[in-house]
Scaffold this motif. Structure first.
Motif, short mmCIF file in Angstrom:
data_model
loop_
_atom_site.label_atom_id
_atom_site.label_comp_id
_atom_site.label_asym_id
_atom_site.label_seq_id
_atom_site.Cartn_x
_atom_site.Cartn_y
_atom_site.Cartn_z
N ILE A 1 -1.17 26.32 -8.10
CA ILE A 1 -0.87 26.62 -6.68
C ILE A 1 -0.80 25.31 -5.89
CG2 ILE A 1 -1.77 27.71 -4.59
CD1 ILE A 1 -3.02 29.87 -6.36
N LEU A 2 -1.79 24.44 -6.09
CA LEU A 2 -1.81 23.17 -5.37
C LEU A 2 -0.59 22.31 -5.76
CD1 LEU A 2 -5.58 22.11 -5.45
CD2 LEU A 2 -4.29 23.15 -3.59
N LEU A 3 -0.27 22.31 -7.05
CA LEU A 3 0.89 21.53 -7.51
C LEU A 3 2.17 22.02 -6.86
CD1 LEU A 3 2.15 19.50 -9.58
CD2 LEU A 3 2.26 21.39 -11.20
N SER A 4 2.37 23.34 -6.86
CA SER A 4 3.62 23.86 -6.29
C SER A 4 3.63 23.69 -4.78
CB SER A 4 3.86 25.31 -6.71
OG SER A 4 2.73 26.09 -6.47
N ALA A 5 2.45 23.75 -4.15
CA ALA A 5 2.38 23.52 -2.70
C ALA A 5 2.77 22.07 -2.37
CB ALA A 5 0.98 23.83 -2.17
N ALA A 6 2.27 21.14 -3.17
CA ALA A 6 2.63 19.73 -2.94
C ALA A 6 4.13 19.52 -3.11
CB ALA A 6 1.86 18.83 -3.91
N PHE A 7 4.70 20.23 -4.08
CA PHE A 7 6.14 20.09 -4.32
C PHE A 7 6.95 20.71 -3.18
CE2 PHE A 7 10.02 21.01 -7.02
CZ PHE A 7 10.35 19.69 -7.17
N ALA A 8 6.48 21.85 -2.68
CA ALA A 8 7.17 22.50 -1.56
C ALA A 8 7.11 21.62 -0.31
CB ALA A 8 6.54 23.87 -1.29
N LEU A 9 5.97 20.97 -0.09
CA LEU A 9 5.85 20.07 1.06
C LEU A 9 6.83 18.91 0.95
CD1 LEU A 9 1.99 19.86 1.67
CD2 LEU A 9 3.74 20.61 3.30
N LEU A 10 7.02 18.43 -0.27
CA LEU A 10 7.96 17.33 -0.47
C LEU A 10 9.40 17.78 -0.22
CD1 LEU A 10 8.17 14.37 -1.20
CD2 LEU A 10 8.11 14.96 -3.60
N TRP A 11 9.74 18.98 -0.71
CA TRP A 11 11.07 19.53 -0.43
C TRP A 11 11.28 19.69 1.07
CZ3 TRP A 11 15.39 19.31 -2.61
CH2 TRP A 11 15.56 19.46 -3.98
N ASP A 12 10.20 20.10 1.74
CA ASP A 12 10.32 20.29 3.18
C ASP A 12 10.64 18.98 3.88
OD1 ASP A 12 10.11 22.32 5.26
OD2 ASP A 12 8.51 21.03 6.03
N SER A 13 10.02 17.91 3.43
CA SER A 13 10.33 16.59 4.01
C SER A 13 11.77 16.19 3.72
CB SER A 13 9.41 15.51 3.41
OG SER A 13 8.14 15.57 3.98
N VAL A 14 12.19 16.42 2.49
CA VAL A 14 13.56 16.07 2.13
C VAL A 14 14.55 16.81 3.02
CG1 VAL A 14 15.30 16.23 0.30
CG2 VAL A 14 12.98 15.49 -0.26
N LYS A 15 14.24 18.07 3.28
CA LYS A 15 15.13 18.89 4.10
C LYS A 15 15.15 18.40 5.56
CE LYS A 15 15.67 23.57 5.91
NZ LYS A 15 15.30 23.18 7.27
N ARG A 16 13.98 18.15 6.11
CA ARG A 16 13.91 17.80 7.53
C ARG A 16 14.35 16.37 7.83
NH1 ARG A 16 9.53 17.25 9.42
NH2 ARG A 16 8.22 17.54 7.61
N ARG A 17 14.12 15.45 6.87
CA ARG A 17 14.41 14.05 7.14
C ARG A 17 15.85 13.70 6.79
NH1 ARG A 17 10.04 11.03 7.38
NH2 ARG A 17 11.53 9.68 8.42
N GLN A 18 16.79 14.19 7.60
CA GLN A 18 18.20 14.01 7.27
C GLN A 18 18.63 12.54 7.27
OE1 GLN A 18 20.53 16.66 9.69
NE2 GLN A 18 19.40 18.45 8.98
N GLU A 19 17.89 11.73 8.02
CA GLU A 19 18.25 10.31 8.08
C GLU A 19 17.97 9.59 6.77
OE1 GLU A 19 15.81 11.78 9.47
OE2 GLU A 19 14.01 10.55 9.58
N LEU A 20 17.22 10.24 5.87
CA LEU A 20 16.94 9.61 4.58
C LEU A 20 17.93 10.07 3.50
CD1 LEU A 20 13.05 10.07 4.42
CD2 LEU A 20 14.30 8.10 5.29
N GLN A 21 18.71 11.11 3.83
CA GLN A 21 19.58 11.70 2.81
C GLN A 21 20.82 10.86 2.52
OE1 GLN A 21 20.44 15.65 4.20
NE2 GLN A 21 18.28 16.27 4.24
N THR A 22 21.39 11.09 1.36
CA THR A 22 22.67 10.46 1.05
C THR A 22 23.74 11.12 1.93
OG1 THR A 22 23.09 12.05 -0.69
CG2 THR A 22 22.06 9.98 -1.35
#
Lengths: 221, 221, 221, 221
Positions: free
Chosen positions: D135-156
């Motif tokens: 649960i903790l592992l998947s939560a950490a992964f979901a949080l990272l996906w959330d950052s990737v989604k929200r931080r558009q300035e970091l995206q290709t």
């Protein structure tokens, strides 16, 4: 990094670099963990030198497994050089191979512990378990070669299909060799071990040389 | 990545990057596994501080082996910078070197355990076993330098043959130094240990600086 | 890969890539070995759940050390981005830093084992030993920053000297913080541990963002 | 390495290569350390074969954890391909994910030891602890996906926001799946284990294919 337009479709994929990096990591760690199975002798005082000379099974197990993983890495290196890109199916098969590579320290420890067991049934069981792991390892590698061969859309533009087919066939023959050596373990564990060492040596000396890696490098020359 | 046509033949080989990555992995793992040989003291209650100060052999063994592997990595780094590509023979010799690097945590553990053994025969055996491993390690390294020197077709276009010959000769001298230090271990284990530390320090301070790495980078400037 | 002629001298050095790869390897292995110090409880039957909840010191030690190594890696990443190339002196200092990073699993294991020792002298000794390792680690890091600052000929053309000086000074302050926290350990080990966690957190949240890495990339835009 | 001027701002960041290298290292080490939890049987003489067949929980634990980490690596690979650069916030979340990946050998060892415990409370505790880590592992992964989604300035420049959103949502669903499987562990530990294996398999077979990685490669074709 790019090349002439006609080659572009095969050089703009995700590439194989991170797959190779991850695989190299697993190979390098598995090969280095092998040493943990060689235990510091804890015997009677003043007998260390004798014990260091007596514990040759761990050294032999280390040497055979190191050679096997090292040669497997060399062939994996060669195998990846035919690919311009990877996809999920190939990554899953690569993961299966890595699972067997990463598992190898366990049968190696088994061999180190039981190769000179006084009970011959234990001895045979340890060698057979080692052989069985080798069968699974070579089977995983053959499956990966099979994917590389069939998935032509993943190959580099200059991938030599004859060379790929030869490698695929050799990897299938390795399964047969390991199966034969494992069967022998029931009767003569030492012969079996010698064959494991021979197979790895044969692959080290008859294996392929590293390929030049076009097209994305050569294409501009 | 490419360069002028005349240099192309030597820059389109498979390169040394994956060999370096795999070697770096083995070096990095072997050097980091060394710490596992420093055991948490399990003595009488209230005595932890004294015991932490008393267990200096594991610290010393860690320091000497870390320095040795680290300096070996630095020299390997330097060595690979002369190569534009690798072939099977060179990879096999590199694998032999890595087998010795990966083996080093075992003699280090031996030293950590027996350097202060009450029985002096055990103490001498541990130091001699450590020294013997160092002889094998430096011999493997000298063999690799010898390949780099003889295999001119693998070298970069600007590889300086004088510099290669010097390095090869220095690596041969290291074998002699380690052999002498190991012979001393039979009489005076501490002197032997001090020499191991000195050899590594000498290679760290007198060793080569990292080379600029042409031609594929410099060629375009 | 190349750039305008005026920048060429600083972009044709050996670069920092293999140094970073080796360092990344040691950081990644040291951080992953930490888990080996969390032992599977072997207590009375039917008590596993209670024991899993009771063994919080290993979890806390894992968390603090993971955070410390992770943040140190992040700062090392930042530090290397100022360098276009490395030389022997810098590599030696980097090796000293890696020796401390690789050593960290030992004091972490010490903390995991003795943080809740019934004997308070043992408890204080474990926390102080952990703190002492942190002092050495931060001192090694400060020495490396000092080299980066002084060796301007190794820097990238756009390296911001103000930013480097700030980082160097911050790393010196970290030594003072760890020294203070270690001194506190003699009286109040828990306070000391909390400060170790706080320092790592402070470096994680106030630390530098990854820099854009010119000139060899930006120079062509 | 460069591209057309309009894309330059997103391709001159520090890139994701060293982050990927460090992450790959942690993934590769954690996945390879799993084998250390499979202990060499030390039973009565002549019973090795029976014991090797009897110790299936360590094999099962190895297989499930290897598959989980391997698939997580594959998805992390995919995730990073959307990023042109990283910043401190994202690196901190990535570090939290790696802390959970690196922790996994512990619950795996717990499972290997207690999956067939005679006391059913211990058995349930081990499976629940394993589930809780997932649960903790998947939560950490979901949080990272959330950052990737929200931080558009970091995206290709070509990052597909629909695809990112889908991945983010799938990672949130994984938390729910692991939570459900963990709850089941209290009643039926075997069912729970089967679900863990199924979730990893589902992510392996339905997961994303590796993306082509523009713009810095594709942009020149």
């Amino acid at each position: 990094m790019s090349s002439s337009p006609s080659e572009a479709p095969r050089t703009t994929g995700p590439g194989t670099s991170r797959t190779e990096a991850f695989s190299d990591g697993v190979f390098a760690i598995a090969i280095t963990l092998l040493v943990l199975e060689i235990r510091v002798p804890e015997g009677d005082e003043g007998r260390l030198l004798n014990e260091l000379l007596a514990i040759w099974p761990p050294y032999a197990a280390y040497a055979i497994s190191f050679l096997t993983i090292g040669v497997m890495w060399l062939h994996h290196h060669h195998q990846m050089s035919f690919l311009a890109t990877v996809d999920r199916g190939l990554l899953n098969r690569n993961l299966a191979l890595l699972a067997m590579v990463g598992f190898l320290p366990f049968p190696t420890a088994l061999l180190a512990r039981y190769a000179t067991a006084t009970d011959s049934a234990d001895q045979r069981a340890a060698v057979a378990a080692y052989g069985f792991s080798m069968i699974l390892l070579s089977a995983a590698f053959a499956l990966l070669w099979d994917s590389v061969k069939r998935r032509q859309e993943l190959q580099t533009v200059d991938a030599d299909s004859t060379s790929i087919r030869t490698s695929r066939n050799r990897s299938c023959m390795a399964i047969a060799w390991y199966a034969a050596a494992t069967a022998v373990a029931v009767l003569a564990p030492w012969v079996s071990l010698a064959v494991f060492a021979l197979i790895a040596t044969a692959f080290a000396t008859n294996g392929p040389s590293p390929r030049r890696r076009p097209p994305h490098i050569a294409a501009r020359s």
